[in-house]
Design a protein around this motif. Structure first.
Motif, PDB file in Angstrom:
ATOM      1  N   PRO A   9       0.804  -1.231   0.000  1.00 48.36           N
ATOM      2  CA  PRO A   9       0.000   0.000   0.000  1.00 48.36           C
ATOM      3  C   PRO A   9       0.833   1.276   0.000  1.00 48.36           C
ATOM      4  O   PRO A   9       0.336   2.341  -0.386  1.00 48.36           O
ATOM      5  CB  PRO A   9      -0.822  -0.118   1.286  1.00 48.36           C
ATOM      6  CG  PRO A   9      -0.937  -1.592   1.516  1.00 48.36           C
ATOM      7  CD  PRO A   9       0.367  -2.162   1.048  1.00 48.36           C
ATOM      8  N   ASN A  10       2.098   1.184   0.435  1.00 41.88           N
ATOM      9  CA  ASN A  10       2.987   2.353   0.422  1.00 41.88           C
ATOM     10  C   ASN A  10       3.889   2.368  -0.803  1.00 41.88           C
ATOM     11  O   ASN A  10       4.912   3.058  -0.829  1.00 41.88           O
ATOM     12  CB  ASN A  10       3.838   2.383   1.695  1.00 41.88           C
ATOM     13  CG  ASN A  10       4.319   3.775   2.029  1.00 41.88           C
ATOM     14  OD1 ASN A  10       3.735   4.771   1.591  1.00 41.88           O
ATOM     15  ND2 ASN A  10       5.409   3.869   2.787  1.00 41.88           N
ATOM     16  N   GLU A  11       3.517   1.551  -1.827  1.00 45.64           N
ATOM     17  CA  GLU A  11       4.198   1.507  -3.128  1.00 45.64           C
ATOM     18  C   GLU A  11       5.658   1.068  -3.011  1.00 45.64           C
ATOM     19  O   GLU A  11       6.549   1.626  -3.641  1.00 45.64           O
ATOM     20  CB  GLU A  11       4.102   2.867  -3.828  1.00 45.64           C
ATOM     21  CG  GLU A  11       2.676   3.295  -4.109  1.00 45.64           C
ATOM     22  CD  GLU A  11       2.606   4.602  -4.868  1.00 45.64           C
ATOM     23  OE1 GLU A  11       3.664   5.241  -5.065  1.00 45.64           O
ATOM     24  OE2 GLU A  11       1.495   5.000  -5.256  1.00 45.64           O
ATOM     25  N   THR A  12       5.887   0.049  -2.193  1.00 45.03           N
ATOM     26  CA  THR A  12       7.212  -0.557  -2.068  1.00 45.03           C
ATOM     27  C   THR A  12       7.125  -1.999  -2.559  1.00 45.03           C
ATOM     28  O   THR A  12       6.132  -2.690  -2.317  1.00 45.03           O
ATOM     29  CB  THR A  12       7.701  -0.529  -0.611  1.00 45.03           C
ATOM     30  OG1 THR A  12       7.780   0.830  -0.182  1.00 45.03           O
ATOM     31  CG2 THR A  12       9.084  -1.160  -0.483  1.00 45.03           C
ATOM     32  N   LEU A  13       8.170  -2.475  -3.234  1.00 44.56           N
ATOM     33  CA  LEU A  13       8.154  -3.803  -3.834  1.00 44.56           C
ATOM     34  C   LEU A  13       8.483  -4.894  -2.822  1.00 44.56           C
ATOM     35  O   LEU A  13       9.335  -4.713  -1.944  1.00 44.56           O
ATOM     36  CB  LEU A  13       9.165  -3.877  -4.982  1.00 44.56           C
ATOM     37  CG  LEU A  13       8.856  -3.060  -6.245  1.00 44.56           C
ATOM     38  CD1 LEU A  13       9.967  -3.268  -7.276  1.00 44.56           C
ATOM     39  CD2 LEU A  13       7.505  -3.451  -6.830  1.00 44.56           C
ATOM     40  N   LEU A  14       7.773  -6.007  -2.964  1.00 48.44           N
ATOM     41  CA  LEU A  14       8.120  -7.242  -2.273  1.00 48.44           C
ATOM     42  C   LEU A  14       8.644  -8.188  -3.344  1.00 48.44           C
ATOM     43  O   LEU A  14       7.881  -8.662  -4.196  1.00 48.44           O
ATOM     44  CB  LEU A  14       6.917  -7.855  -1.559  1.00 48.44           C
ATOM     45  CG  LEU A  14       6.486  -7.237  -0.238  1.00 48.44           C
ATOM     46  CD1 LEU A  14       5.796  -5.880  -0.462  1.00 48.44           C
ATOM     47  CD2 LEU A  14       5.562  -8.183   0.522  1.00 48.44           C
ATOM     48  N   SER A  15       9.916  -8.458  -3.334  1.00 42.75           N
ATOM     49  CA  SER A  15      10.568  -9.208  -4.407  1.00 42.75           C
ATOM     50  C   SER A  15      10.527 -10.712  -4.140  1.00 42.75           C
ATOM     51  O   SER A  15      10.405 -11.167  -2.998  1.00 42.75           O
ATOM     52  CB  SER A  15      12.023  -8.755  -4.553  1.00 42.75           C
ATOM     53  OG  SER A  15      12.078  -7.366  -4.801  1.00 42.75           O
ATOM     54  N   TYR A  16      10.639 -11.468  -5.240  1.00 46.45           N
ATOM     55  CA  TYR A  16      10.640 -12.933  -5.146  1.00 46.45           C
ATOM     56  C   TYR A  16      11.926 -13.409  -4.477  1.00 46.45           C
ATOM     57  O   TYR A  16      13.020 -12.918  -4.768  1.00 46.45           O
ATOM     58  CB  TYR A  16      10.508 -13.537  -6.539  1.00 46.45           C
ATOM     59  CG  TYR A  16      10.796 -15.022  -6.588  1.00 46.45           C
ATOM     60  CD1 TYR A  16       9.875 -15.941  -6.103  1.00 46.45           C
ATOM     61  CD2 TYR A  16      11.996 -15.500  -7.118  1.00 46.45           C
ATOM     62  CE1 TYR A  16      10.129 -17.302  -6.142  1.00 46.45           C
ATOM     63  CE2 TYR A  16      12.255 -16.854  -7.165  1.00 46.45           C
ATOM     64  CZ  TYR A  16      11.324 -17.752  -6.672  1.00 46.45           C
ATOM     65  OH  TYR A  16      11.588 -19.082  -6.702  1.00 46.45           O
ATOM     66  N   VAL A  17      11.795 -14.398  -3.589  1.00 47.34           N
ATOM     67  CA  VAL A  17      12.946 -14.937  -2.866  1.00 47.34           C
ATOM     68  C   VAL A  17      13.215 -16.383  -3.280  1.00 47.34           C
ATOM     69  O   VAL A  17      14.288 -16.722  -3.757  1.00 47.34           O
ATOM     70  CB  VAL A  17      12.736 -14.844  -1.339  1.00 47.34           C
ATOM     71  CG1 VAL A  17      13.940 -15.451  -0.595  1.00 47.34           C
ATOM     72  CG2 VAL A  17      12.522 -13.410  -0.919  1.00 47.34           C
ATOM     73  N   ARG A  18      12.216 -17.242  -3.103  1.00 44.12           N
ATOM     74  CA  ARG A  18      12.392 -18.666  -3.423  1.00 44.12           C
ATOM     75  C   ARG A  18      11.021 -19.333  -3.534  1.00 44.12           C
ATOM     76  O   ARG A  18       9.988 -18.716  -3.240  1.00 44.12           O
ATOM     77  CB  ARG A  18      13.213 -19.370  -2.348  1.00 44.12           C
ATOM     78  CG  ARG A  18      12.587 -19.311  -0.961  1.00 44.12           C
ATOM     79  CD  ARG A  18      13.503 -19.910   0.095  1.00 44.12           C
ATOM     80  NE  ARG A  18      12.943 -19.758   1.428  1.00 44.12           N
ATOM     81  CZ  ARG A  18      12.097 -20.613   1.995  1.00 44.12           C
ATOM     82  NH1 ARG A  18      11.698 -21.692   1.306  1.00 44.12           N
ATOM     83  NH2 ARG A  18      11.636 -20.424   3.211  1.00 44.12           N
ATOM     84  N   THR A  19      11.034 -20.609  -3.955  1.00 44.20           N
ATOM     85  CA  THR A  19       9.821 -21.409  -4.062  1.00 44.20           C
ATOM     86  C   THR A  19       9.882 -22.543  -3.057  1.00 44.20           C
ATOM     87  O   THR A  19      10.890 -23.249  -2.967  1.00 44.20           O
ATOM     88  CB  THR A  19       9.665 -21.984  -5.480  1.00 44.20           C
ATOM     89  OG1 THR A  19       9.651 -20.909  -6.427  1.00 44.20           O
ATOM     90  CG2 THR A  19       8.371 -22.770  -5.603  1.00 44.20           C
ATOM     91  N   THR A  20       8.812 -22.733  -2.301  1.00 44.98           N
ATOM     92  CA  THR A  20       8.787 -23.776  -1.286  1.00 44.98           C
ATOM     93  C   THR A  20       8.488 -25.134  -1.911  1.00 44.98           C
ATOM     94  O   THR A  20       8.135 -25.243  -3.093  1.00 44.98           O
ATOM     95  CB  THR A  20       7.718 -23.454  -0.224  1.00 44.98           C
ATOM     96  OG1 THR A  20       6.416 -23.511  -0.841  1.00 44.98           O
ATOM     97  CG2 THR A  20       7.939 -22.067   0.350  1.00 44.98           C
TER      98      THR A  20
END
Length: 208
Positions: free
Chosen positions: A55-66
């Motif tokens: 909501p504050n326009e910050t990215l959550l980047s991909y880390v890994r796949t479980t």
């Protein structure tokens, strides 16, 4: 087209139905998570960046796949620590927000978009008027709220016999509604040769 309740709203089932060319009509489900915090729906997924936008326009980047097929997305703690919305976002001690996204979640998103169309609303209303009543009868009148036996084979047999009995009840009701009425008369013959109706009863018999 398959109309299902919230218990079947999973990425695996949605992927199977859509891959078979079957429309999956799935209901609305409440957002999961702690009260007072942003739910997953508050974060926008960007297909091009393969990231979530908070909501504050910050990215959550991909880390890994479980191992279970979920892709893990995580925010940067340096950005979150100074964010004014942190208390509404996460209680993580590292001040990081994480989101899980299943590999087959796009199939769920297609069903979610179609949920707003009038066509799919109509079909879901029909489900409540038809199959939900059958489930309610099975639980309340036929002991299907709890299983009597243990083991998949025995429980399957119990369910099949229960619904077979329910189908027989339906068939009996249908035949009764289609039955043709007739009247049974009792006559008394008078001396002058005429007849008088003493009583009559109405009966039904089936033509099937």
């Amino acid at each position: 087209m398959v109309v299902a309740d919230a218990g079947y709203k999973t990425p695996i089932i949605a992927k199977y139905l859509w891959s078979q060319g079957i429309e999956a009509v799935l209901p609305y489900t409440r957002p999961k998570g702690k009260e007072g915090l942003f739910s997953k729906r508050s974060f926008l997924y960007d297909h091009y960046l393969d990231s979530y936008i908070c909501p504050n326009e910050t990215l959550l980047s991909y880390v890994r796949t479980t191992r279970d097929g979920y892709r893990l997305y995580k925010s940067c703690s340096s950005h979150c620590s100074s964010c004014s919305l942190l208390k509404n976002c996460t209680l993580n001690k590292q001040k990081e927000k994480t989101i899980l996204r299943h590999l087959w979640e796009p199939y769920l998103e297609v069903s979610e978009e179609l949920r707003y169309t009038e066509r799919h609303k109509k079909w879901y209303r029909r489900r409540k008027e038809t199959i939900e009543r059958c489930f309610a009868d099975a639980k309340e009148k036929h002991g299907m709220r709890w299983t009597t036996y243990r083991g998949l084979a025995k429980v399957t047999l119990q369910a099949m016999l229960t619904f077979a009995a329910m189908n027989l009840k339906k068939m009996a009701n249908w035949l009764w509604k289609k039955a043709m009425p007739f009247y049974f008369f009792i006559f008394k013959k008078k001396k002058n040769g005429t007849s008088q109706i003493l009583t009559h009863e109405k009966f039904r018999f089936s033509t099937v």
